[in-house]
Structures are given as C-alpha cells and as structure tokens.
Design a protein around this motif. Structure first.
Motif, mmCIF file in Angstrom:
data_model
loop_
_atom_site.group_PDB
_atom_site.id
_atom_site.type_symbol
_atom_site.label_atom_id
_atom_site.label_comp_id
_atom_site.label_asym_id
_atom_site.label_seq_id
_atom_site.Cartn_x
_atom_site.Cartn_y
_atom_site.Cartn_z
ATOM 1 N N PRO A 1 -15.788 4.977 -10.609
ATOM 2 C CA PRO A 1 -16.640 5.576 -9.568
ATOM 3 C C PRO A 1 -15.881 6.388 -8.527
ATOM 4 C CG PRO A 1 -17.339 3.329 -10.024
ATOM 5 C CD PRO A 1 -16.055 3.529 -10.779
ATOM 6 N N ASP A 2 -14.684 5.906 -8.114
ATOM 7 C CA ASP A 2 -13.971 6.631 -7.058
ATOM 8 C C ASP A 2 -13.472 7.990 -7.536
ATOM 9 O OD1 ASP A 2 -12.227 5.268 -8.711
ATOM 10 O OD2 ASP A 2 -11.072 4.326 -7.110
ATOM 11 N N ILE A 3 -13.017 8.093 -8.787
ATOM 12 C CA ILE A 3 -12.544 9.377 -9.288
ATOM 13 C C ILE A 3 -13.729 10.281 -9.639
ATOM 14 C CG2 ILE A 3 -11.129 10.540 -11.010
ATOM 15 C CD1 ILE A 3 -9.594 8.933 -8.875
ATOM 16 N N CYS A 4 -14.837 9.709 -10.051
ATOM 17 C CA CYS A 4 -16.047 10.518 -10.265
ATOM 18 C C CYS A 4 -16.495 11.152 -8.946
ATOM 19 C CB CYS A 4 -17.167 9.662 -10.844
ATOM 20 S SG CYS A 4 -16.916 9.188 -12.576
ATOM 21 N N LYS A 5 -16.428 10.390 -7.854
ATOM 22 C CA LYS A 5 -16.778 10.935 -6.535
ATOM 23 C C LYS A 5 -15.782 12.019 -6.123
ATOM 24 C CE LYS A 5 -19.043 6.761 -4.771
ATOM 25 N NZ LYS A 5 -18.973 5.636 -3.803
ATOM 26 N N GLN A 6 -14.515 11.815 -6.462
ATOM 27 C CA GLN A 6 -13.506 12.832 -6.148
ATOM 28 C C GLN A 6 -13.824 14.139 -6.858
ATOM 29 O OE1 GLN A 6 -9.068 12.054 -6.540
ATOM 30 N NE2 GLN A 6 -9.375 13.478 -8.235
ATOM 31 N N ARG A 7 -14.162 14.070 -8.136
ATOM 32 C CA ARG A 7 -14.499 15.294 -8.861
ATOM 33 C C ARG A 7 -15.734 15.966 -8.269
ATOM 34 N NH1 ARG A 7 -13.328 12.298 -13.411
ATOM 35 N NH2 ARG A 7 -15.509 12.132 -14.015
ATOM 36 N N ALA B 1 -9.664 15.404 3.398
ATOM 37 C CA ALA B 1 -8.970 14.206 2.930
ATOM 38 C C ALA B 1 -9.955 13.329 2.173
ATOM 39 C CB ALA B 1 -8.388 13.432 4.103
ATOM 40 N N ILE B 2 -9.460 12.675 1.126
ATOM 41 C CA ILE B 2 -10.267 11.763 0.326
ATOM 42 C C ILE B 2 -9.539 10.423 0.300
ATOM 43 C CG2 ILE B 2 -11.229 11.276 -1.942
ATOM 44 C CD1 ILE B 2 -11.234 14.299 -2.470
ATOM 45 N N ALA B 3 -10.151 9.399 0.874
ATOM 46 C CA ALA B 3 -9.559 8.061 0.885
ATOM 47 C C ALA B 3 -10.037 7.292 -0.336
ATOM 48 C CB ALA B 3 -9.940 7.319 2.160
ATOM 49 N N LEU B 4 -9.095 6.730 -1.089
ATOM 50 C CA LEU B 4 -9.406 5.874 -2.230
ATOM 51 C C LEU B 4 -8.970 4.455 -1.864
ATOM 52 C CD1 LEU B 4 -8.152 8.176 -5.125
ATOM 53 C CD2 LEU B 4 -10.468 7.933 -4.243
ATOM 54 N N MET B 5 -9.908 3.503 -1.908
ATOM 55 C CA MET B 5 -9.630 2.193 -1.327
ATOM 56 C C MET B 5 -10.280 1.083 -2.143
ATOM 57 S SD MET B 5 -10.261 1.097 2.652
ATOM 58 C CE MET B 5 -11.996 1.578 2.609
ATOM 59 N N SER B 6 -9.592 -0.046 -2.236
ATOM 60 C CA SER B 6 -10.155 -1.275 -2.792
ATOM 61 C C SER B 6 -9.969 -2.383 -1.764
ATOM 62 C CB SER B 6 -9.470 -1.670 -4.100
ATOM 63 O OG SER B 6 -9.809 -0.791 -5.147
ATOM 64 N N VAL B 7 -11.026 -3.139 -1.501
ATOM 65 C CA VAL B 7 -11.001 -4.186 -0.479
ATOM 66 C C VAL B 7 -11.530 -5.486 -1.071
ATOM 67 C CG1 VAL B 7 -11.892 -4.922 1.770
ATOM 68 C CG2 VAL B 7 -11.327 -2.523 1.378
ATOM 69 N N GLY B 8 -10.834 -6.582 -0.807
ATOM 70 C CA GLY B 8 -11.257 -7.893 -1.292
ATOM 71 C C GLY B 8 -10.704 -8.169 -2.670
ATOM 72 N N THR B 9 -11.243 -7.460 -3.671
ATOM 73 C CA THR B 9 -10.752 -7.608 -5.036
ATOM 74 C C THR B 9 -10.492 -6.229 -5.624
ATOM 75 O OG1 THR B 9 -12.972 -7.575 -5.985
ATOM 76 C CG2 THR B 9 -12.062 -9.728 -5.384
ATOM 77 N N SER C 1 -6.037 -10.561 -5.087
ATOM 78 C CA SER C 1 -7.326 -10.105 -5.593
ATOM 79 C C SER C 1 -8.203 -11.292 -5.999
ATOM 80 C CB SER C 1 -7.121 -9.164 -6.776
ATOM 81 O OG SER C 1 -8.356 -8.684 -7.264
ATOM 82 N N GLU C 2 -7.618 -12.267 -6.686
ATOM 83 C CA GLU C 2 -8.375 -13.443 -7.109
ATOM 84 C C GLU C 2 -8.912 -14.221 -5.907
ATOM 85 O OE1 GLU C 2 -5.495 -15.470 -9.427
ATOM 86 O OE2 GLU C 2 -5.645 -14.091 -11.137
ATOM 87 N N ALA C 3 -8.171 -14.207 -4.801
ATOM 88 C CA ALA C 3 -8.592 -14.919 -3.591
ATOM 89 C C ALA C 3 -9.541 -14.098 -2.720
ATOM 90 C CB ALA C 3 -7.363 -15.330 -2.780
ATOM 91 N N GLY C 4 -9.749 -12.823 -3.081
ATOM 92 C CA GLY C 4 -10.595 -11.950 -2.267
ATOM 93 C C GLY C 4 -9.887 -11.402 -1.043
ATOM 94 N N HIS C 5 -8.547 -11.382 -1.083
ATOM 95 C CA HIS C 5 -7.750 -10.950 0.075
ATOM 96 C C HIS C 5 -7.095 -9.590 -0.131
ATOM 97 C CE1 HIS C 5 -7.158 -15.524 0.985
ATOM 98 N NE2 HIS C 5 -8.387 -15.110 1.202
ATOM 99 N N PHE C 6 -7.412 -8.915 -1.191
ATOM 100 C CA PHE C 6 -6.730 -7.663 -1.520
ATOM 101 C C PHE C 6 -7.130 -6.544 -0.569
ATOM 102 C CE2 PHE C 6 -6.362 -3.565 -3.622
ATOM 103 C CZ PHE C 6 -5.107 -3.624 -4.212
ATOM 104 N N PHE C 7 -6.138 -5.716 -0.198
ATOM 105 C CA PHE C 7 -6.413 -4.460 0.511
ATOM 106 C C PHE C 7 -5.414 -3.416 0.036
ATOM 107 C CE2 PHE C 7 -5.851 -1.142 3.588
ATOM 108 C CZ PHE C 7 -7.144 -0.860 3.979
ATOM 109 N N GLY C 8 -5.955 -2.312 -0.467
ATOM 110 C CA GLY C 8 -5.105 -1.197 -0.883
ATOM 111 C C GLY C 8 -5.810 0.112 -0.608
ATOM 112 N N SER C 9 -5.067 1.095 -0.111
ATOM 113 C CA SER C 9 -5.667 2.385 0.219
ATOM 114 C C SER C 9 -4.639 3.492 0.024
ATOM 115 C CB SER C 9 -6.157 2.396 1.678
ATOM 116 O OG SER C 9 -6.668 3.666 2.019
ATOM 117 N N GLY C 10 -5.109 4.609 -0.514
ATOM 118 C CA GLY C 10 -4.270 5.784 -0.663
ATOM 119 C C GLY C 10 -5.055 7.032 -0.321
ATOM 120 N N ASN C 11 -4.388 8.016 0.206
ATOM 121 C CA ASN C 11 -5.057 9.249 0.622
ATOM 122 C C ASN C 11 -4.714 10.406 -0.302
ATOM 123 O OD1 ASN C 11 -6.329 8.165 2.923
ATOM 124 N ND2 ASN C 11 -4.437 8.365 4.103
ATOM 125 N N ARG C 12 -5.746 11.109 -0.715
ATOM 126 C CA ARG C 12 -5.586 12.360 -1.440
ATOM 127 C C ARG C 12 -6.078 13.498 -0.548
ATOM 128 N NH1 ARG C 12 -6.799 11.443 -7.937
ATOM 129 N NH2 ARG C 12 -4.751 10.557 -8.315
#
Length: 266
Positions: free
Chosen positions: A26-32, A197-205, A247-258
């Motif tokens: 979904p995130d790369i589809c939104k980017q396109r 700018a396009i932020a690509l992010m995963s939160v929790g898992t 990720s398994e604990a629901g504590h994941f946070f990752g973000s990158g900017n394009r």
C-alpha cells in the motif's frame, strides 16, 4: 544507467520477485499515485522510465497516456526488462540500456522518470544531462530518491543501527542524494518546478509486506551479513532479532523519507 558496482544484485529472479512484492504494498502504491499526480501525464504524451525495473510505473502511466501515447523504459538488468515486458505486453518499448547512453533521439519525450535510480549512478549530473537531451523543450523530469541519512528506527542500540545502515554505502553511490538534487539539477540545465516529501512509516508492527519492513527485516540485515563488521560480527543477527521482537510486542517504529522533485529545462 551507468553500470553500478552492485548492478548484478538486481539481475536475478529473486531480485525481480522482491521488487514486485514491495511495489504491490500500500505505501509504494500511494507513492506511485503521488508521482502520477505531480507528473500530470495527459492523453497522447510520451514517457520514458529510466531504471524502470519490473514496469509498475509504466503500467500505471499507460492508463493516463492512453492508446495514442508512447511508453518507453530502460534498465541495465535483463531480468527486470523481461519482467517489464511481460507486465506491459506490446504496449511499450522496454530495452536493456543505461542512463548514460539512452537509445533515443533528441527531444523525444514529454516526461522522464527516475524513481530510486540515481542513487546507484556515480555521475548523476551526466545522467540528467543525457535525460535532458531526449526530453522535449517543453517536457519535465521527475526524480524520487530516499535520504537514508534520515532513517529513524527505535532500538536499544542506536550505534548498531547506524553500523547496519552504513552498509548501504557499499551498495549505493549516494545514500543522501536528495540533499544534492537541487544543485545537480541546476548543473544539468534544469529548473525545479515542484518538490515534496513522502514519509514511509511502520508503527507498532511491521513485516516484509511494507517498504519499511522490507528494509528493516530484509535488506539491512542481509547487507550487514554480506559485509560483516569485523569489530561487531553479530550485528546482522542481533539487529534482526531485536526488530522482530519489537514488532511482535507491538513496539516497532520505523520511518524513512523519500523526496520528489519535478524539473523542467531552465
């Protein structure tokens, strides 16, 4: 594109399958969709995708330019070109070629796209000059690149994260390219008309079915394992184990900017 040292990594069936999986997320589809919005292709126009990969953007563009338009793509990978041809059928001209020597006449295209491609090319200005050659005087060039120096990731060991991400320097010619794009475009005789700018992010898992998850759980630890740090030989395993547990604990946070740039001849 000018043949990068790591070009061979993209010329396999596994590389094609990995890109196709990520490009369907979904995130790369939104980017396109955002790229299509900014490029604003019209019926009957001509488009060149430099470093077209398996042809997803060309497939989207076909709907905009219609049967009267022209679609072309180049990629140095035989495997990617074959995948693009399979996806697009006979509706496009996809060739094995590099960005430094585009097999087209001067002033051919209304629009040219570089999506996450210039970071692999040592001579970015040269590639842009060559693209400008085959661009119509009234055309536009769209560039999208990631700044890996701004990658944000939760970890109990930030130093290890930086060591793992630093392995990108052995795979790419430029890991923070967006910061230099305005200067490089100007040197190539282009003027920036729009930027975003396009932020690509995963939160929790997260999982490899997202762009962030694919980088964190796939690409980053693999690169660290391929080029281990002799002072920190277990970085790859430790990095991957921690991120999976977060990720398994629901504590994941990752973000990158394009970052997206639209340029026109100056």
């Amino acid at each position: 594109m000018a043949q990068p040292a790591q070009h061979g990594k993209f010329d396999t069936a596994d590389a094609v399958a990995n890109l196709e999986r990520v490009y369907k997320t979904p995130d790369i589809c939104k980017q396109r969709a955002k790229m299509m919005e900014v490029l604003a292709l019209r019926a009957g126009e001509s488009l060149l995708d430099v470093g077209c990969g398996p042809g997803f953007f060309l497939e989207d563009a076909a709907k905009a330019v219609g049967p009267s338009g022209r679609l072309a793509g180049v990629d140095p990978s035989d495997a990617m070109v074959e995948a693009a041809k399979s996806r697009l059928g006979g509706n496009s001209d996809v060739q094995v070629a590099g960005a430094d020597n585009l097999p087209f006449e001067d002033g051919t295209f209304d629009a040219i796209v570089f999506c996450q491609v210039l970071c692999y090319i040592p001579d970015v200005v040269g590639a842009l000059v060559e693209a400008r050659r085959v661009l119509k005087p009234t055309g536009r060039i769209l560039i999208l690149e990631t700044d890996f120096g701004e990658f944000t990731l939760f970890s109990s060991d930030p130093d290890r994260v930086q060591r793992v991400i630093s392995r990108l320097k052995g795979m790419m010619a430029h890991t923070t390219l967006p910061r230099q794009v305005p200067m490089m475009m100007q040197k190539a005789g282009l003027r920036i008309q729009a930027a975003d700018a396009i932020a690509l992010m995963s939160v929790g898992t997260t999982s490899t079915e997202s762009w962030i998850g694919n980088m964190i759980l796939g690409s980053f630890p693999k690169m660290a394992a391929d080029k281990p740090d002799p002072d920190h030989p277990t970085d790859s395993e430790d990095f991957l184990e921690e991120q999976k547990k977060l990720s398994e604990a629901g504590h994941f946070f990752g973000s990158g900017n394009r970052f997206l740039f639209l340029g026109v001849p100056a």
